[in-house]
Design an enzyme around this catalytic site. Structure first.
Site, PDB file in Angstrom:
ATOM      1  N   SER A   1       0.889  -1.363  -0.017  1.00 17.54           N
ATOM      2  CA  SER A   1      -0.122   0.053  -0.040  1.00 17.54           C
ATOM      3  C   SER A   1       0.819   1.336  -0.051  1.00 17.54           C
ATOM      4  O   SER A   1       1.486   1.586  -1.015  1.00 17.54           O
ATOM      5  CB  SER A   1      -1.048  -0.137   1.308  1.00 17.54           C
ATOM      6  OG  SER A   1      -1.766   0.844   1.044  1.00 17.54           O
TER       7      SER A   1
ATOM      8  N   SER B   1       2.506   2.132  15.099  1.00 13.06           N
ATOM      9  CA  SER B   1       2.099   1.797  13.778  1.00 13.06           C
ATOM     10  C   SER B   1       1.999   0.437  13.749  1.00 13.06           C
ATOM     11  O   SER B   1       2.562  -0.368  14.352  1.00 13.06           O
ATOM     12  CB  SER B   1       3.016   2.486  12.679  1.00 13.06           C
ATOM     13  OG  SER B   1       2.934   2.072  11.553  1.00 13.06           O
TER      14      SER B   1
ATOM     15  N   THR C   1       1.943  -0.565  10.419  1.00  9.06           N
ATOM     16  CA  THR C   1       2.463  -1.054   9.086  1.00  9.06           C
ATOM     17  C   THR C   1       3.760  -0.547   8.968  1.00  9.06           C
ATOM     18  O   THR C   1       4.498  -0.877   7.795  1.00  9.06           O
ATOM     19  CB  THR C   1       1.597  -0.194   8.186  1.00  9.06           C
ATOM     20  OG1 THR C   1       1.585   1.212   8.402  1.00  9.06           O
ATOM     21  CG2 THR C   1      -0.024  -0.570   8.071  1.00  9.06           C
TER      22      THR C   1
HETATM   23  C1  G16 Z   1      -3.507   0.705   6.509  1.00  6.96           C
HETATM   24  C2  G16 Z   1      -4.824   0.556   7.000  1.00  6.96           C
HETATM   25  C3  G16 Z   1      -5.385   1.916   7.370  1.00  6.96           C
HETATM   26  C4  G16 Z   1      -4.536   2.283   8.426  1.00  6.96           C
HETATM   27  C5  G16 Z   1      -3.038   2.740   7.861  1.00  6.96           C
HETATM   28  C6  G16 Z   1      -2.004   3.339   8.823  1.00  6.96           C
HETATM   29  O1  G16 Z   1      -3.588   1.331   5.513  1.00  6.96           O
HETATM   30  O2  G16 Z   1      -5.806  -0.077   6.006  1.00  6.96           O
HETATM   31  O3  G16 Z   1      -6.725   1.547   7.907  1.00  6.96           O
HETATM   32  O4  G16 Z   1      -4.785   3.888   8.542  1.00  6.96           O
HETATM   33  O5  G16 Z   1      -2.745   1.357   7.407  1.00  6.96           O
HETATM   34  O6  G16 Z   1      -1.832   2.337   9.924  1.00  6.96           O
HETATM   35  P1  G16 Z   1      -0.814   2.427  10.768  1.00  6.96           P
HETATM   36  O7  G16 Z   1      -0.669   3.830  11.774  1.00  6.96           O
HETATM   37  O8  G16 Z   1      -0.972   1.450  11.956  1.00  6.96           O
HETATM   38  O9  G16 Z   1       0.512   2.219  10.136  1.00  6.96           O
HETATM   39  P2  G16 Z   1      -2.859   1.063   3.773  1.00  6.96           P
HETATM   40  O10 G16 Z   1      -3.663   2.030   3.016  1.00  6.96           O
HETATM   41  O11 G16 Z   1      -1.251   1.247   4.210  1.00  6.96           O
HETATM   42  O12 G16 Z   1      -3.139  -0.392   3.665  1.00  6.96           O
END
Ligand code: G16
Length: 550
Positions: A67, A506, A508
């Site tokens: 993503s 986070s 991600t």
């Molecule tokens: C994913 C999730 C989103 C989230 C984002 C950031 O988005 O689908 O709901 O807001 O990660 O998450 P974090 O703050 O935990 O890193 P994407 O578009 O990267 O798949």
């Protein structure tokens, strides 16, 4: 009774061997990390998708994408039968399966089979797609290997946006076995054209005119948006695709995350003009933000909060016009700007709920409303509608008891809900929905931007040795661990008018995220820096220390 076919599984598991000591956990939207060393995770998620498919007696989707993350990362998103994200109760199973050694693999799978009471003799079907990252082709092959090792029927769709795969999985499981990428374009192009016709039948205001310029983050959204635009017709909507991947790098200095976090336009070549509509997707086209320049050439961002407000108020107006009484609500996260929450709940009198970060959380809360509009400030969101509510709106559109104007409003609402991809946030369908609303209202992007004024806000990232030392509660608005951190944040926040700040690990990226807002940008930046410093000092910061700003 069917059993696991151990020999071919173990042979392929050798090919997709797990590097020693490599541990991953299921994050905000699946597994995500540096692509090198993740091959075994994709292979195993192919197998997990098969087990889930056998349990649910339905097709499961596997999307290979990281993503918004940099190009060298990759990740996997699993899609459940109705097009929603993998149910949370399976996240732990996914984590255990991803982390066991090859020697324990069969034992772990048997554990899942037994604990979930999975009938191995059931058929399995897995749909696979990928984004444009250099690593995605090989990693989607690893998913295919995993799924075929367990005897599933696999359909490889090649390059798709994440929401396209969600749409295809949901439609297929809903009984449309002819669904494919082409049908996706036909569906949304026709829905958009039908909505514009509804708008015209109202003989409303002036059309928005002009083009919309879309930064596709050099990702898979670029070729797909071109196809969607072709299906609609340039005479109906003029979409100019920017950052189409021909020269720039995926998500580098561009894309929805960059624009939102940096609060600036993509670095390369937009030559922005005041009042023109610009939008950005992220790398797999499930996020959308808009922006423009005001007459003094200041950058103006219209993020997920503003899209949510636009959608919710539009739906509310149509419900009122059609005299339909249903429960409409908006779901946000702690990242929602305080002004947006105030505008939606106090000025527009629409219920607002707060969920944890991650669309899987927002989606769940949204489905409790008859019509739920959910958006994260980062541009990820959609609208959900309960079946009986949709039936109510549809029957209002043809009811003898309704006035002509009420029927038209119900018709228009039905058409609008058809433009929205209800399975998941979809940058392409959200873009069409925004464009249609602006056209209907005769609004410029400036009119839309003026519905409320955002409180200045800032996001920052802090590197710590282990981000799991931070634990939160209250939809991530309060830290519970380390215990000294929240009181310290509260003390600093109290010094700033309209101050608000929170921190969370986070799911991600390997960072702790910091959010701050207050009365002026200068104060907000100071607050963000001071809270970042607290995280660094109290939660084991590593690397460069955030600069204090007093
Ligand atoms: C994913 C999730 C989103 C989230 C984002 C950031 O988005 O689908 O709901 O807001 O990660 O998450 P974090 O703050 O935990 O890193 P994407 O578009 O990267 O798949």
């Amino acid at each position: 009774m069917a059993t696991l076919n151990e020999i071919p599984i173990l042979k392929l598991a050798e090919v997709h061997a797990k590097p020693k000591g490599h541990q991953m956990s299921y994050g905000t939207a699946g597994f995500r990390g540096n692509a090198s060393g993740m091959d075994h995770v994709f292979f195993r998620m192919g197998m997990l998708a098969v087990l889930r498919s056998k349990l649910m007696k339905a097709t499961i989707g596997v999307m290979v994408t990281a993503s918004h993350n940099p190009e060298h990362d990759n990740g996997v998103k699993l899609i459940d039968p109705h097009g929603e994200m993998l149910t949370q109760s399976w996240e732990e199973l996914a984590t255990s399966l991803a982390n066991v050694t090859n020697d324990e693999l069969i034992k772990e799978m048997k554990k899942i089979v037994d604990s979930q009471n999975i009938q191995l003799s059931n058929e399995a079907s897995v749909f696979i797609a990928r984004d444009t990252r250099p690593s995605s082709l090989a990693l989607s092959q690893a998913v295919l290997d995993g799924a075929t090792a367990l005897g599933a029927t696999c359909t490889n769709y090649g390059l798709l946006t994440t929401p396209q795969l969600h749409h295809i999985v949901a439609c297929y499981n809903g009984g449309n076995h002819n669904v494919n990428e082409e049908q996706y374009y036909q569906h949304y192009a026709n829905a958009f054209k039908a909505l514009l016709n509804e708008n015209l039948s109202y003989l409303t205001k002036k059309p928005v005119g002009s083009s919309v310029t879309v930064d596709c983050a050099n990702g898979v959204g670029a070729p797909k948006l071109v196809k969607l635009a072709e299906h609609i017709g340039v005479n109906i909507i003029d979409i100019v695709v920017h950052n189409n991947g021909q020269s720039g790098k995926l998500n580098e200095n561009c894309g929805a995350d960059y624009v939102k976090v940096q609060q600036r336009a993509p670095v390369e070549g937009l030559n922005m003009e005041p009042d023109h509509r610009y939008a950005s997707f992220d790398g797999d086209a499930d996020r959308l933000v808009y922006y423009t320049l005001d007459s003094d050439c200041n950058f103006v961002l219209l993020d997920g909060d503003k899209i949510a407000a636009l959608f919710a108020v539009y739906i509310k107006e149509l419900l009122n016009k059609a005299d339909i009484n249903v429960r409409l609500g908006v779901v946000q996260t702690a990242y929602a700007n305080g002004s947006s929450t105030n505008y939606i709940s106090t000025e527009e009198n629409i219920e607002v709920a707060c969920a944890q970060t991650g669309v899987k959380h927002l989606h769940k809360v949204a489905t409790a409303f008859d019509i739920g509009v959910y958006f994260e400030a980062n541009g990820h969101g959609t609208v959900t509608v309960k079946d009986d509510c949709l039936n109510k709106i549809r029957s209002a559109a043809t009811s003898e008891e309704k006035l002509q104007e009420q029927k038209l409003a119900a018709n228009k609402l039905t058409a609008f809900l058809d433009v929205v991809n209800q399975t998941v946030g979809d940058a392409m369908s959200d873009l069409l929905a925004v464009e249609a609303i602006l056209q209907d209202k005769g609004w410029s992007i400036r009119d839309w931007s003026c519905i409320y004024t955002e409180l200045p806000n800032r996001q920052a990232k802090v590197k710590v040795a282990d981000r799991t030392v931070i634990e939160t509660t209250d939809a991530e608005r309060k830290v519970t661990k380390p215990p000294a951190l929240q009181p310290a944040i509260d003390k600093v926040v109290a010094e700033y008018p309209c101050g608000r700040s929170f921190v969370r690990p986070s799911g991600t990226e390997d960072v702790v995220r910091v959010y701050a807002e207050s009365d002026t940008q200068e104060n907000t930046d100071k607050l963000a820096k001071r809270v970042s410093l607290l995280v660094y000092e109290l939660a084991g910061g590593v690397g460069e220390k955030p600069q204090p700003a007093f």
